[in-house]
Design a protein around this motif. Structure first.
Motif: not given
Length: 259
Positions: A83, A40, A75-77, A42, A22-26, A10
């Motif tokens: 999460d 997004s 989104g998810e953090i 990591t 990890e930030f996912k589509n926040v 990565r």
């Protein structure tokens, strides 16, 4: 992303399969002001991530979302597989106890000595420690920042650089897995700023922390970063190593490096 046995490639380097953060589509807005627009990224254990951006770009809001002080709109953090956007306040507090903060102004209590400032933090994060254990932890934290001799001084007796280092000792005393640095070299002379940069580098080596470093200081970014993300209007405009960012062809990104 290429997976090989127990490691993931990565950002061009071998990393643990699951990132620590990890930030996912926040997304986050305040009224009509869209501050984060689907970011997004990591952060791996032992990685220093610089967040670079001008005022209002979303840097501070991203950090507030990370520690649950601000609720995301979407989104998810994920921290250590959980999460945090779905956790209760008690569960969030347990996560926060793994996070150390170095605030821009040090944020020490003026009426307390250095020892008392550190013990106050310790008592709120580590329960049931004896007086001897707390004293040992205070001394170790101060030794880590080279200021053991300041243990009985008040913040008003310290220089700006010393207050910043005591603030870092306070972040370290809880043995965090994650450290958030808010403008760690802001307002410091070049020599003191370099001392703080060296401390950040040494702490990463000694404790293998994951760190988020918010800074406008390109020297700090160059010497402390494993990776940099550049925010503009709540989106990630560029991401990569310092050299990647410095050589980016986008005119807005290049503006950070104009003399």
């Amino acid at each position: 992303m290429k997976i090989t046995e127990n490691f993931t490639i990565r950002n061009g380097h071998p990393a643990a399969v699951a990132p620590l953060i990890e930030f996912k589509n926040v997304y986050k807005s305040y009224g009509s002001n869209k501050v984060l627009n689907g970011i997004s990224f990591t952060i791996d254990k032992g990685e220093n991530l610089i967040i670079l951006g001008r005022s209002g770009s979303g840097k501070s809001v991203a950090v507030k979302c990370l520690v649950g002080l601000t609720k995301v709109d979407k989104g998810e953090i994920i921290i250590k597989g959980k999460d945090i956007t779905k956790l209760s306040e008690d569960e969030l507090n347990r996560i926060r106890m793994k996070i150390g903060f170095l605030f821009q102004n040090g944020a020490l209590y003026d009426s307390m000595t250095v020892r008392e400032n550190l013990i106050f933090t310790l008592q709120h994060n580590k329960k049931n420690l004896t007086d001897q254990e707390m004293e040992s932890a205070v001394i170790e934290a101060l030794q880590n920042v080279g200021l053991e001799e300041a243990i009985d001084q008040l913040p008003a007796e310290l220089s700006g650089g010393m207050r910043k280092r005591i603030g870092l000792a306070r972040a370290l005393i809880i043995k965090p897995e994650i450290i958030i640095y808010d403008e760690p070299t802001g307002g410091l002379d070049p020599i003191t700023a370099r001392e703080i940069i060296d401390l950040i580098r040494n702490i990463k080596i000694k404790y293998n922390t994951a760190s988020i470093i918010i800074t406008h200081d390109l020297i700090c970014a160059k010497y402390t970063s494993d990776r940099i993300i550049v925010l503009k209007d709540g989106i990630i405009k560029a991401e990569g190593s310092y050299n990647d960012i410095e050589n980016n062809t986008d005119n807005w990104v290049k503006s950070f490096f104009k003399k």
